[in-house]
Design a protein around this motif. Sequence first.
Motif, mmCIF file in Angstrom:
data_model
loop_
_atom_site.group_PDB
_atom_site.id
_atom_site.type_symbol
_atom_site.label_atom_id
_atom_site.label_comp_id
_atom_site.label_asym_id
_atom_site.label_seq_id
_atom_site.Cartn_x
_atom_site.Cartn_y
_atom_site.Cartn_z
ATOM 1 N N LEU A 135 37.586 -42.739 14.255
ATOM 2 C CA LEU A 135 38.018 -41.688 12.112
ATOM 3 C C LEU A 135 37.216 -41.341 11.782
ATOM 4 C CD1 LEU A 135 40.990 -43.350 11.281
ATOM 5 C CD2 LEU A 135 40.985 -41.840 13.295
ATOM 6 N N ALA A 136 35.477 -42.248 12.054
ATOM 7 C CA ALA A 136 34.102 -41.688 11.085
ATOM 8 C C ALA A 136 32.958 -42.209 12.041
ATOM 9 C CB ALA A 136 34.473 -42.660 9.654
ATOM 10 N N PHE A 137 31.978 -40.602 10.947
ATOM 11 C CA PHE A 137 31.009 -40.954 11.890
ATOM 12 C C PHE A 137 29.727 -41.391 10.473
ATOM 13 C CE2 PHE A 137 32.684 -36.778 13.311
ATOM 14 C CZ PHE A 137 32.547 -37.526 14.928
ATOM 15 N N GLN A 138 28.569 -42.057 11.314
ATOM 16 C CA GLN A 138 27.580 -42.804 10.769
ATOM 17 C C GLN A 138 26.809 -41.685 10.449
ATOM 18 O OE1 GLN A 138 27.729 -46.817 12.393
ATOM 19 N NE2 GLN A 138 28.293 -47.083 10.509
ATOM 20 N N TYR A 139 25.423 -41.065 9.698
ATOM 21 C CA TYR A 139 24.429 -39.966 9.232
ATOM 22 C C TYR A 139 23.223 -41.247 8.841
ATOM 23 C CZ TYR A 139 28.180 -36.233 9.833
ATOM 24 O OH TYR A 139 29.207 -36.104 10.047
ATOM 25 N N PHE A 140 22.271 -40.752 9.985
ATOM 26 C CA PHE A 140 21.155 -41.340 9.596
ATOM 27 C C PHE A 140 19.917 -40.358 9.541
ATOM 28 C CE2 PHE A 140 23.233 -44.029 12.121
ATOM 29 C CZ PHE A 140 24.075 -45.664 12.657
ATOM 30 N N THR A 141 19.400 -40.591 8.749
ATOM 31 C CA THR A 141 18.546 -39.878 7.269
ATOM 32 C C THR A 141 17.370 -40.231 7.138
ATOM 33 O OG1 THR A 141 20.029 -38.386 7.061
ATOM 34 C CG2 THR A 141 17.189 -37.939 5.972
ATOM 35 N N ALA A 142 15.957 -39.798 8.117
ATOM 36 C CA ALA A 142 14.660 -40.755 7.023
ATOM 37 C C ALA A 142 14.333 -40.393 5.962
ATOM 38 C CB ALA A 142 13.637 -40.552 8.176
ATOM 39 N N GLN A 143 13.588 -40.974 5.142
ATOM 40 C CA GLN A 143 13.280 -40.652 4.135
ATOM 41 C C GLN A 143 11.773 -41.240 3.525
ATOM 42 O OE1 GLN A 143 15.013 -39.162 1.910
ATOM 43 N NE2 GLN A 143 17.099 -39.635 2.641
ATOM 44 N N GLY A 144 10.980 -40.228 3.585
ATOM 45 C CA GLY A 144 8.695 -40.428 3.218
ATOM 46 C C GLY A 144 8.346 -41.035 4.518
ATOM 47 N N GLY A 145 8.911 -40.393 5.679
ATOM 48 C CA GLY A 145 7.816 -41.610 6.840
ATOM 49 C C GLY A 145 8.840 -41.550 7.849
ATOM 50 N N GLN A 146 8.283 -41.840 9.341
ATOM 51 C CA GLN A 146 9.125 -41.660 10.034
ATOM 52 C C GLN A 146 9.950 -42.564 10.432
ATOM 53 O OE1 GLN A 146 7.440 -39.920 13.776
ATOM 54 N NE2 GLN A 146 7.213 -42.111 14.720
ATOM 55 N N GLY A 147 10.970 -42.962 10.704
ATOM 56 C CA GLY A 147 12.308 -43.502 10.829
ATOM 57 C C GLY A 147 12.337 -43.683 12.046
ATOM 58 N N THR A 148 13.106 -44.782 12.782
ATOM 59 C CA THR A 148 13.284 -45.676 13.995
ATOM 60 C C THR A 148 14.463 -45.532 14.083
ATOM 61 O OG1 THR A 148 11.691 -45.339 15.153
ATOM 62 C CG2 THR A 148 12.975 -46.929 16.055
ATOM 63 N N VAL A 149 16.120 -45.458 14.497
ATOM 64 C CA VAL A 149 16.785 -46.272 14.709
ATOM 65 C C VAL A 149 17.232 -46.055 16.122
ATOM 66 C CG1 VAL A 149 19.823 -45.164 14.008
ATOM 67 C CG2 VAL A 149 18.144 -43.984 12.886
ATOM 68 N N GLY A 150 18.296 -46.763 16.299
ATOM 69 C CA GLY A 150 18.626 -47.775 17.578
ATOM 70 C C GLY A 150 20.050 -47.981 18.412
ATOM 71 N N PHE A 151 20.935 -46.540 19.511
ATOM 72 C CA PHE A 151 22.247 -46.629 19.211
ATOM 73 C C PHE A 151 22.252 -47.202 21.230
ATOM 74 C CE2 PHE A 151 21.068 -42.947 16.708
ATOM 75 C CZ PHE A 151 21.640 -43.131 15.510
ATOM 76 N N ALA A 152 23.523 -47.555 21.061
ATOM 77 C CA ALA A 152 23.849 -48.048 22.763
ATOM 78 C C ALA A 152 25.292 -47.769 22.092
ATOM 79 C CB ALA A 152 23.543 -49.360 22.851
ATOM 80 N N GLY A 153 26.349 -47.658 24.067
ATOM 81 C CA GLY A 153 27.708 -47.215 24.719
ATOM 82 C C GLY A 153 27.860 -48.758 24.284
ATOM 83 N N VAL A 154 29.018 -48.814 24.319
ATOM 84 C CA VAL A 154 30.528 -50.110 24.267
ATOM 85 C C VAL A 154 30.402 -50.541 26.004
ATOM 86 C CG1 VAL A 154 31.431 -49.152 22.942
ATOM 87 C CG2 VAL A 154 32.027 -48.187 24.929
ATOM 88 N N LEU A 155 29.551 -49.688 26.977
ATOM 89 C CA LEU A 155 29.358 -50.484 27.825
ATOM 90 C C LEU A 155 28.528 -50.399 29.278
ATOM 91 C CD1 LEU A 155 32.976 -47.965 29.269
ATOM 92 C CD2 LEU A 155 33.371 -51.075 29.157
#
Length: 270
Positions: free
Chosen positions: A86-106
């Motif tokens: 039902l929801a989305f999660q939003y990720f935004t870098a602040q003040g410099g380069q940032g890193t985010v990791g994601f994966a599937g479920v299978l």
Amino acid sequence: MTLQQEIVGNAMQMAIVNLTPGRTVYCEAGKFLFKTTNVTMETRLSGPSNGNGQPQGGGGGMGGMLRQAMGTAMQVGQRMLAGESLAFQYFTAQGGQGTVGFAGVLPGEMRALELDGTRAWFAEKDAFVAAESTVDFGIAFQGGRTGMSGGEGFVLEKFTGHGTVIIAGAGNFIDLNPADFGGRIEVDTGCVVAFEEGIQYGVQRVGGLNRQGIMNAVFGGEGLSLATLEGNGRVILQSLTIESLANALRKAQGGDKQGPTGGLFSTHAG
């Protein structure tokens, strides 16, 4: 500018995304792995609709707020019908380069698709992992007859706009173009991961109502239907279906109820 991302791993791949300051990506709830401390995280019901990660307001004042609320409710309702988060999660870098990791479920592969605004992409439900805020996430409903026959094919995820979208599937991926095989391929309905706009997706019965058709349906493991993909464009298939994975797990736990008759008499309800 193309999103800086790298897909790593083998049996269970991950997507590592590097964000420049102010850049936003979003994911389906439950597919976030980690982030650096300068990346903000916000959970919202609305999807991006104006290219900057913010929900489309539809004007100011009470009327604009009402239109925004109705638009969000419609999006949530579509995702509920599709069995999506039902929801989305939003990720935004602040003040410099940032890193985010994601994966599937299978256990399986991931793929980054680049949208240039000329063609949409369609994917089976649960394939979506993450995307730039300039990519719109929607739900596409196949025709009732096709969907009711095909099971997996009734509801599709639809991606439009410009930017990168990351999808995931089970097992290994193979890229095909039906045009290289006479314009049409027939596939187990659970093996379709994604395809470009312009590809015609349908479902057909496996054989006729004769002896061989019944043998295919009962003992072939495919049930009564196959997916058909026609046209000229990219198609991504997966080597492992969710149903076959579930059957293997049930069998390993001593609960296999499918037996030698394949898909038609399986008690699997998913």
